[in-house]
Design a protein around this motif. Structure first.
Motif, mmCIF file in Angstrom:
data_model
loop_
_atom_site.group_PDB
_atom_site.id
_atom_site.type_symbol
_atom_site.label_atom_id
_atom_site.label_comp_id
_atom_site.label_asym_id
_atom_site.label_seq_id
_atom_site.Cartn_x
_atom_site.Cartn_y
_atom_site.Cartn_z
ATOM 1 N N SER B 462 81.019 -4.749 38.502
ATOM 2 C CA SER B 462 81.490 -5.019 39.864
ATOM 3 C C SER B 462 80.974 -3.869 40.756
ATOM 4 O O SER B 462 81.202 -2.695 40.446
ATOM 5 N N ILE B 463 80.285 -4.257 41.827
ATOM 6 C CA ILE B 463 79.660 -3.209 42.670
ATOM 7 C C ILE B 463 80.230 -3.249 44.083
ATOM 8 O O ILE B 463 80.250 -4.297 44.736
ATOM 9 N N GLY B 464 80.750 -2.100 44.546
ATOM 10 C CA GLY B 464 81.212 -1.983 45.931
ATOM 11 C C GLY B 464 80.249 -1.054 46.709
ATOM 12 O O GLY B 464 79.858 -0.023 46.182
ATOM 13 N N ILE B 465 79.902 -1.514 47.917
ATOM 14 C CA ILE B 465 78.903 -0.736 48.676
ATOM 15 C C ILE B 465 79.508 -0.242 50.002
ATOM 16 O O ILE B 465 80.158 -1.000 50.718
ATOM 17 N N ALA B 466 79.268 1.018 50.298
ATOM 18 C CA ALA B 466 79.714 1.585 51.593
ATOM 19 C C ALA B 466 78.570 2.413 52.205
ATOM 20 O O ALA B 466 77.717 2.920 51.478
ATOM 21 N N HIS B 467 78.581 2.501 53.548
ATOM 22 C CA HIS B 467 77.492 3.241 54.240
ATOM 23 C C HIS B 467 78.012 4.531 54.883
ATOM 24 O O HIS B 467 79.122 4.552 55.395
ATOM 25 N N PHE B 468 77.194 5.514 54.819
ATOM 26 C CA PHE B 468 77.478 6.755 55.575
ATOM 27 C C PHE B 468 76.474 6.839 56.704
ATOM 28 O O PHE B 468 75.281 6.573 56.482
ATOM 29 N N ALA B 482 83.964 2.478 49.118
ATOM 30 C CA ALA B 482 83.198 1.794 48.066
ATOM 31 C C ALA B 482 84.149 1.271 46.992
ATOM 32 O O ALA B 482 83.983 0.165 46.458
ATOM 33 N N ASP B 483 85.150 2.084 46.700
ATOM 34 C CA ASP B 483 86.148 1.731 45.693
ATOM 35 C C ASP B 483 86.903 0.466 46.091
ATOM 36 O O ASP B 483 87.077 -0.462 45.284
ATOM 37 N N VAL B 484 87.281 0.432 47.380
ATOM 38 C CA VAL B 484 87.995 -0.732 47.899
ATOM 39 C C VAL B 484 87.143 -1.989 47.736
ATOM 40 O O VAL B 484 87.600 -3.022 47.230
ATOM 41 N N ALA B 485 85.823 -1.856 48.153
ATOM 42 C CA ALA B 485 84.915 -3.001 48.048
ATOM 43 C C ALA B 485 84.766 -3.424 46.600
ATOM 44 O O ALA B 485 84.810 -4.631 46.259
ATOM 45 N N MET B 486 84.604 -2.440 45.685
ATOM 46 C CA MET B 486 84.413 -2.713 44.252
ATOM 47 C C MET B 486 85.633 -3.451 43.693
ATOM 48 O O MET B 486 85.496 -4.443 42.978
ATOM 49 N N TYR B 487 86.831 -3.014 44.067
ATOM 50 C CA TYR B 487 88.056 -3.639 43.551
ATOM 51 C C TYR B 487 88.207 -5.080 44.012
ATOM 52 O O TYR B 487 88.678 -5.948 43.276
ATOM 53 N N SER B 488 87.750 -5.281 45.253
ATOM 54 C CA SER B 488 87.851 -6.668 45.756
ATOM 55 C C SER B 488 87.015 -7.611 44.892
ATOM 56 O O SER B 488 87.390 -8.743 44.640
ATOM 57 N N ILE B 489 85.855 -7.113 44.387
ATOM 58 C CA ILE B 489 85.022 -7.927 43.489
ATOM 59 C C ILE B 489 85.723 -8.080 42.136
ATOM 60 O O ILE B 489 85.823 -9.157 41.561
ATOM 61 N N LYS B 490 86.223 -6.922 41.611
ATOM 62 C CA LYS B 490 86.850 -6.928 40.294
ATOM 63 C C LYS B 490 88.001 -7.929 40.254
ATOM 64 O O LYS B 490 88.232 -8.596 39.241
ATOM 65 N N LYS B 491 88.704 -8.056 41.372
ATOM 66 C CA LYS B 491 89.870 -8.926 41.407
ATOM 67 C C LYS B 491 89.448 -10.391 41.560
ATOM 68 O O LYS B 491 90.204 -11.287 41.244
ATOM 69 N N THR B 492 88.255 -10.598 42.088
ATOM 70 C CA THR B 492 87.842 -11.994 42.342
ATOM 71 C C THR B 492 86.776 -12.455 41.368
ATOM 72 O O THR B 492 87.062 -12.840 40.246
ATOM 73 N N SER B 493 85.541 -12.360 41.751
ATOM 74 C CA SER B 493 84.478 -13.028 40.983
ATOM 75 C C SER B 493 83.979 -12.233 39.798
ATOM 76 O O SER B 493 83.519 -12.806 38.811
ATOM 77 N N ARG B 494 84.010 -10.961 39.851
ATOM 78 C CA ARG B 494 83.383 -10.084 38.857
ATOM 79 C C ARG B 494 81.875 -10.279 38.808
ATOM 80 O O ARG B 494 81.356 -11.263 39.291
ATOM 81 N N ASN B 495 81.177 -9.345 38.137
ATOM 82 C CA ASN B 495 79.716 -9.346 38.009
ATOM 83 C C ASN B 495 79.058 -9.741 39.339
ATOM 84 O O ASN B 495 78.228 -10.626 39.392
ATOM 85 N N ASN B 496 79.479 -9.029 40.350
ATOM 86 C CA ASN B 496 78.938 -9.301 41.688
ATOM 87 C C ASN B 496 79.038 -8.021 42.539
ATOM 88 O O ASN B 496 79.560 -7.002 42.064
ATOM 89 N N PHE B 497 78.585 -8.153 43.784
ATOM 90 C CA PHE B 497 78.681 -6.960 44.653
ATOM 91 C C PHE B 497 79.165 -7.378 46.027
ATOM 92 O O PHE B 497 79.056 -8.545 46.401
ATOM 93 N N THR B 498 79.698 -6.422 46.753
ATOM 94 C CA THR B 498 80.084 -6.703 48.143
ATOM 95 C C THR B 498 80.024 -5.400 48.966
ATOM 96 O O THR B 498 80.093 -4.295 48.414
#
Lengths: 158, 502
Positions: B462-468, B482-498
């Motif tokens: 699960s990949i979460g992406i954030a910009h600086f 990034a952690d927040v974004a990653m968790y949102s994937i982990k909780k939903t689709s998995r093996n994906n990124f956002t």
């Protein structure tokens, strides 16, 4: 009339002249005794061609340097005897030197025989007579004693 | 000396008297001439040769007059036998009755021979008299001076020549030295010698002390194991001890060249080195810094610690340079550093190393994107196949990630089964593609041999992406995004990124 007047005038004039002569001779006598001076004049024979003689020429004549007039004719220099007041007066006024210096000069010159001594005379009259009668004579007398037979060639300025 | 002086004086005196006599004689001649001038004037006036002859004879009868002549304006009136030409003395004659009128001359030739003879006689007489009076006095004086002054002084001089200053030797003094000057001088000299001896003694002991001290200092400096240099402020090296020589020569540095240019030749950061020494000179304070060098002989890295100390001596500035070879310590530290920043299992940066690098990027205000990767279903693999399988899988993922990412990117093992990737200046499009690529790579199955045989291990992520600096202004906030974004994937689709979105 006019002649009479003229002759009377002439007579009077002659008298006056005699009178003046007298007065003058008296004055002269008194002047020489008193030491006051009547101006001297240098005289020559009335026919002498020389009209004037300078002081320098007179010194040369009376100090025995020359015996000639400026025109070259020989001169017979007449003087008074040594000690005569006129000589003293004349020589001191002519040279501007005291008489003793002039006498010293003559004593030095006396023996050399080079200088010519003036002829010594005793009186004014003797001088006057000699000058009147000698064409090449030169002498000096008081101005007042000058006669018509002589000619004045030098006057002392008072 | 005195004789010379008296001779000179006699000569001067002679000269003076002689000149005076000559002058007097010519005055006499002049006076005689003046005496006869009035008679001569009359002679010239009348041009009377007899009188003139008389005058000339009178003149010549004087023995100071050699010859004479009397001349009127244009004729020679009289002359003496010896007369030839105009005499040296001429007296003008004037008309006795007209003083301004010039009428002739007297020529007089003085009898110079007789005059000089007379003058010489008088002068010589004077000198003779003087010498008769002075010479005995001089001789007496010289004798006195010789006995009373010269001889004793010579004696003193001879004695002095033999005496060595600083020794115990002294002048021999008479019984009553106080009675004369020379005795007093001798006493004075002896006093001086006493003082000199004392001073010499002090000087000797002081010198010995100085030598001893110098020896110690030299020993300390020369034999010191700490490489030390003394440098003039223009950069000339004045002193260099053996340790410094060995160190610098071993590094291929020419110690005859100027400091710090000779070091700068092989320094990796020569500008910094020069600025460092310049600042030290400017600020007149102790400076310490470490520099990396390349040894040209061995092509190895050498680290030196350089301490520069400014000292003022006799109005001139010097600096002391203390060197220390810290290569060993430096490499150890580097290794420690590496070790501290790397994960020992995967060789990737650990969390500390990654934080250091990201903080550096933030300090330099880079724009970058952060991908927080959390493996899915990793824990069961660990539980089922054991830790070795887990470790192998982590290594496998790490190498896959490293293969994809470039050298300028950051790849890090953030935690147990968490990885973190950062790349600078990347567009949204590229990021999407990169995330997909990463997922594919992570999904690559890994063959694994274990007791039951060969199997393939597969994990997702699960990949979460954030910009600086878009999403956060500091690292902690960014990682949280990034952690927040990653968790949102982990909780939903998995093996994906956002991407993180607020």
């Amino acid at each position: 009339m006019r002649r009479q007047v003229l002759s009377s005038i002439q007579r009077n004039l002659a008298r006056l002249r005699v009178f003046f002569r007298l007065i003058l001779s008296v004055m002269l006598f008194t002047s020489f005794t008193a030491g006051a001076t009547d101006p001297l004049v240098v005289i020559v024979h009335k026919d002498n061609p020389n009209q004037q003689i300078s002081q320098h020429q007179l010194v040369d004549l009376y100090m025995g340097k020359y015996t000639a007039f400026p025109d070259g004719t020989l001169a017979k220099v007449l003087d008074y005897e040594q000690g005569h007041p006129l000589r003293t007066f004349f020589l001191t006024s002519l040279t501007g030197r005291p008489i003793n210096q002039i006498n010293a000069y003559w004593s030095q010159v006396k023996f050399s025989g080079k200088a010519s001594f003036p002829q010594a005379h005793q009186s004014i009259d003797a001088i006057l007579e000699e000058v009147a009668s000698t064409p090449d004579a030169i002498g000096y007398v008081p101005a007042t004693t000058v006669t018509e037979d002589v000619k004045v060639v030098y006057r002392f300025v008072q | 000396m005195t004789l010379l002086f008296s001779v000179i004086y006699a000569k001067l005196y002679y000269r003076h008297v002689f000149d005076e006599e000559l002058a007097r004689a010519s005055d006499t001649v002049m006076q005689i001439g003046k005496t006869v001038s009035s008679t001569a004037s009359i002679a010239a006036y009348l041009e009377d040769k007899d009188l003139a002859t008389e005058v000339v004879n009178g003149l010549v009868s004087n023995d100071v007059i050699l010859s004479a002549a009397l001349v009127s304006k244009d004729t020679l009136l009289a002359k003496s036998i010896l007369h030839s030409g105009p005499g040296s003395i001429q007296i003008e004659l004037v008309n006795p009755f007209f003083l301004s009128e010039h009428i002739g001359l007297i020529h007089i030739a003085p009898n110079t021979q007789i005059i000089e003879q007379n003058a010489q006689n008088i002068a010589l007489g004077g000198v003779r008299t003087m010498l008769v009076v002075i010479l005995p006095i001089i001789i007496l004086l010289m004798a006195l001076v010789y006995w009373q002054v010269t001889r004793p002084l010579n004696h003193v001089g001879k004695q002095l020549a033999k005496i060595l200053p600083g020794s115990a030797q002294r002048l021999r003094v008479d019984k009553h030295p106080q009675h004369n000057e020379i005795g007093r001088i001798e006493l004075g000299i002896n006093t001086l010698l006493d003082k000199a001896e004392v001073l010499f003694e002090q000087e000797r002991s002081l010198r010995a002390e100085v030598v001893e001290l110098e020896k110690r200092f030299r020993l300390m400096f020369e034999q010191s194991s700490s490489p030390t240099l003394l440098v003039k402020d223009e950069g000339d090296i004045l002193l260099i001890n053996d340790a410094a020589k060995d160190l610098l020569v071993g590094m291929g540095i020419d110690i005859d060249e100027r400091f710090p240019e000779n070091l700068g030749l092989y320094c990796k950061t020569p500008d910094i080195l020069y600025t460092f020494t310049e600042n030290s000179i400017k600020q007149k304070q102790v400076m310490q810094s470490e520099f990396e060098f390349i040894n040209p002989l061995t092509q190895t890295t050498v680290w030196l610690s350089i301490i520069v100390l400014n000292t003022l001596s006799d109005g001139k500035w010097y600096f002391q340079v203390f060197l220390a070879d810290i290569t060993l310590r430096k490499t150890m530290l580097n290794q420690l550093n590496k070790r501290a920043q790397r994960d020992s299992l995967t060789g990737l940066y650990n969390r500390y190393g990654a934080e250091l690098m990201l903080l550096d990027w933030i300090d330099n205000q880079c724009t970058f994107s952060l991908l927080l990767i959390d493996l899915d279903k990793f824990k069961p693999i660990n539980d089922v196949y054991g830790h070795n399988a887990g470790d192998a899988l982590l290594k496998h993922v790490a190498s896959q990630l490293s293969n994809i990412m470039g050298t300028t990117d950051l790849v890090c093992r953030w935690g147990g089964d968490e990885f973190l990737i950062a790349r600078m200046d990347i567009t949204q499009q590229e990021l999407t593609r990169l995330a997909q690529t990463l997922l594919e790579a992570i999904n690559q199955p890994m063959p694994f041999e274990h007791r039951e045989g060969l199997t393939e291990l597969v994990v997702g992520a699960s990949i979460g992406i954030a910009h600086f600096p878009q999403h956060a202004e500091n690292l902690k906030g960014l990682v949280e995004c990034a952690d927040v974004a990653m968790y949102s994937i982990k909780k939903t689709s998995r093996n994906n990124f956002t991407f993180y979105s607020n």
